[in-house]
Each structure stands twice: as structure tokens, then as C-alpha cells.
Design an enzyme around this catalytic site. Structure first.
Site, short mmCIF file in Angstrom:
data_model
loop_
_atom_site.label_atom_id
_atom_site.label_comp_id
_atom_site.label_asym_id
_atom_site.label_seq_id
_atom_site.Cartn_x
_atom_site.Cartn_y
_atom_site.Cartn_z
N ASP A 7 32.80 -72.35 45.23
CA ASP A 7 31.59 -71.53 45.28
C ASP A 7 31.36 -71.09 46.72
OD1 ASP A 7 29.19 -70.35 44.21
OD2 ASP A 7 28.08 -71.87 45.31
N SER A 8 30.51 -70.10 46.88
CA SER A 8 30.16 -69.62 48.22
C SER A 8 29.37 -70.68 48.99
CB SER A 8 29.33 -68.34 48.09
OG SER A 8 28.22 -68.58 47.26
N TYR A 39 27.77 -64.85 49.60
CA TYR A 39 28.79 -63.86 49.27
C TYR A 39 28.16 -62.65 48.56
CZ TYR A 39 32.86 -67.02 49.96
OH TYR A 39 33.84 -67.84 50.48
N GLY A 40 27.03 -62.89 47.93
CA GLY A 40 26.43 -61.88 47.04
C GLY A 40 25.97 -60.61 47.73
N CYS A 70 31.17 -69.26 41.35
CA CYS A 70 30.40 -68.17 41.94
C CYS A 70 30.59 -66.89 41.13
CB CYS A 70 30.89 -67.98 43.38
SG CYS A 70 30.06 -66.67 44.26
N SER A 72 29.76 -63.90 42.06
CA SER A 72 30.22 -62.81 42.93
C SER A 72 31.74 -62.86 43.08
CB SER A 72 29.55 -62.91 44.30
OG SER A 72 28.15 -63.00 44.15
N GLU A 150 17.31 -72.15 47.51
CA GLU A 150 17.89 -72.89 48.64
C GLU A 150 16.82 -73.69 49.38
OE1 GLU A 150 21.18 -72.42 50.46
OE2 GLU A 150 22.07 -71.54 48.67
N CYS A 180 24.18 -65.92 38.30
CA CYS A 180 24.23 -66.36 39.70
C CYS A 180 24.08 -67.87 39.66
CB CYS A 180 23.09 -65.73 40.49
SG CYS A 180 22.91 -66.41 42.14
N HIS A 182 22.58 -69.94 41.39
CA HIS A 182 21.28 -70.54 41.71
C HIS A 182 20.27 -70.44 40.58
CE1 HIS A 182 23.13 -70.34 45.58
NE2 HIS A 182 22.07 -70.80 46.21
N1 DGL Z 1 27.18 -68.24 44.39
C1 DGL Z 1 26.65 -66.90 44.41
C2 DGL Z 1 26.84 -66.25 43.03
O1 DGL Z 1 26.82 -66.91 42.01
C3 DGL Z 1 25.20 -66.88 44.82
C4 DGL Z 1 24.98 -67.15 46.29
C5 DGL Z 1 25.68 -66.15 47.18
O2 DGL Z 1 25.24 -64.99 47.27
O3 DGL Z 1 26.69 -66.53 47.76
O4 DGL Z 1 27.03 -65.07 42.95
#
Ligand code: DGL
Length: 244
Positions: A7-8, A39-40, A70, A72, A150, A180, A182
Site C-alpha cells: 500500500d502507499s 499516491y492518490g 491500494c 490507486s 489519518e 480507497c 481509508h
Molecule cells: N491507499 C490509497 C488508495 O487506496 C489512499 C491513500 C493515498 O492516496 O495514497 O488509493
């Protein structure tokens, strides 16, 4: 069976939680690119480059499968990762669409897709959903949800105002894709806002997908979890203690 989860940042722990609950793996190696999150908001080429670096990291472990938790990454980099990985690579978007098909089979259903800017602009969910015959689609990127989660805010005034900001013009979706990492952490609040909608969670979707499409039916007595981060691994461990 040993899985790598990429994951990011820390958000992919929501997917780890589902995998641990179902004990599909003997061991999970988690890598969060906490030094370069989010990353998004990044472009396609950057997300692909970072994801290929993650594949190199996982080559150090004898994993059977790499799961990109993730969205993204799942939106942009899965094909490229598969080309260089000596293990199987799966993302969470296809499993999410399959889960939606199972839970909300009526093709006239109004589907709301929530994701990061990268995920939404890739149109990956839409393309797969249209292929499946769903046409009544709406996608939005409620970007502020990511920093709010977060911050450890999962309910209350700030979240209520932010939900109103993004959702005020949206009328009664039948299904919502939490596209996403989160968003499952504020699932209950989203459900309270859209009371009748069926919510699709990437973690639950990937468990069903692995069981049904990849024959992951064995249940281990427990799952060992090893956590790695490109920056501040202590914080990842702290969040894992809180969320898992
Ligand atoms: N993990 C990212 C996603 O699911 C969310 C957080 C990010 O933008 O890195 O797209």
C-alpha cells in the site's frame, strides 16, 4: 501460503484486517510506502514507478501472491507489476466489482464510486462496471477523507461536515464502492448518511475473490504479520495495533 500486501502507506491495514480475520495466509508481509504517501494525488507514471519498486522489495521474500491493497495502484499499475513479478499480483478493483455484482445484481442500481483523484480519473471501476452492464454510475474523489482518517478521526463533527460537503447533491445510491484503503474506517458513518446503500469494502471483496477465484480455501490457525515501511515503521506498528 505467504502473501505480500502493498500500500502507499498505513491504509492497506484495512485489507490486512479482513485477511487476518479469515486466516487465508500463514504469513503476511506488509509494505507501506509511508515516505511517499499519498499516491492518490500522483500521476500514472509515478504510481507505476513506485509500484515496480515495491515489486523489487517483495522479491526478497518468498511470497506466493502480492496483493495491491491500494486502489490507486490497482487502478494504474497491476499489468506493469505482473510483467516483472515472479509471483502472482492482484489488485482490489476487479474483486470490488465482482463483490458488487454478487451483492447488488440489479444492473439498473445507482452505484456511487468513492476513490482518490488517481483512482477516479483512471475510470477503472467505471470501465469494469459498464462491461458488467451497470450504467447508473457516479464517481467522486472525497480527498479530505484521507487526512481526516489519518488523524484518527472516524466520527464526529469534522467528518459530518466533510460528508455533507461531498455528498449533499447525491440522491440515494443503491450501492457505494469504498474505493480507497481509508474509507472502510469511516464505513459506519457513510452507512449512516446513506442508510439504504450496500457498501463494498476492498478487504472483504479480496477475501471472497481469493476464495472463489484462486482456490484460497485453506484456513490457517493464525496469520503472522511482518510490517515494513519506507519511513517511520514505528508509526505503522502503532497504527496496526490500533486498527487490527
Ligand atoms: N491507499 C490509497 C488508495 O487506496 C489512499 C491513500 C493515498 O492516496 O495514497 O488509493
Amino acid at each position: 501460503m505467504r502473501a505480500g500486501i502493498f500500500d502507499s502507506g498505513v491504509g492497506g491495514l484495512t485489507v490486512v484486517k479482513s485477511l487476518i480475520e479469515h486466516k487465508l495466509f500463514k504469513e503476511i508481509i506488509y509494505f507501506g510506502d509511508t515516505a511517499r504517501v499519498p499516491y492518490g494525488v500522483k500521476d500514472k507514471n509515478t504510481i507505476i514507478r513506485y509500484s515496480l519498486e515495491a515489486v523489487e522489495f517483495f522479491k526478497n521474500f518468498n511470497i506466493d501472491i502480492l496483493i495491491a491493497a491500494c486502489n490507486s495502484v490497482s487502478a494504474y499499475a497491476i499489468e506493469e507489476m505482473r510483467e516483472v513479478a515472479p509471483f502472482e499480483v492482484v489488485g482490489v478493483i476487479e474483486p470490488g466489482v465482482k463483490a458488487l455484482k454478487r451483492k447488488v445484481p440489479d444492473k439498473t442500481s445507482k452505484v456511487l464510486i468513492l476513490g482518490t483523484k488517481a483512482t477516479i480519473s483512471s475510470k477503472k471501476y467505471e470501465k469494469l462496471l459498464i462491461k458488467e452492464g451497470y450504467e447508473n454510475l457516479l464517481s467522486i474523489a472525497p480527498s479530505l477523507f484521507v487526512p481526516i482518517v489519518e488523524e484518527g478521526i472516524f466520527k464526529g463533527e469534522i467528518l459530518d461536515v466533510t460528508m455533507k460537503h461531498y455528498f449533499k447533491d447525491i440522491k440515494d445510491p443503491n450501492a457505494i464502492i469504498l474505493g480507497c484503503t481509508h474509507f472502510p474506517l469511516i464505513k459506519q458513518e457513510i452507512q449512516n448518511y446513506f442508510k439504504d446503500a450496500v457498501l463494498i469494502h476492498s478487504g472483504e471483496a479480496i477475501v471472497e475473490y481469493l476464495q472463489q477465484n484462486h482456490g484460497y480455501n485453506k484456513v490457517f490457525s493464525k496469520t503472522d504479520l511482518k510490517l515494513f515501511a519506507s519511513e517511520n515503521p514505528e508509526n505503522l506498528k502503532k497504527v496496526a495495533k490500533l486498527w487490527l
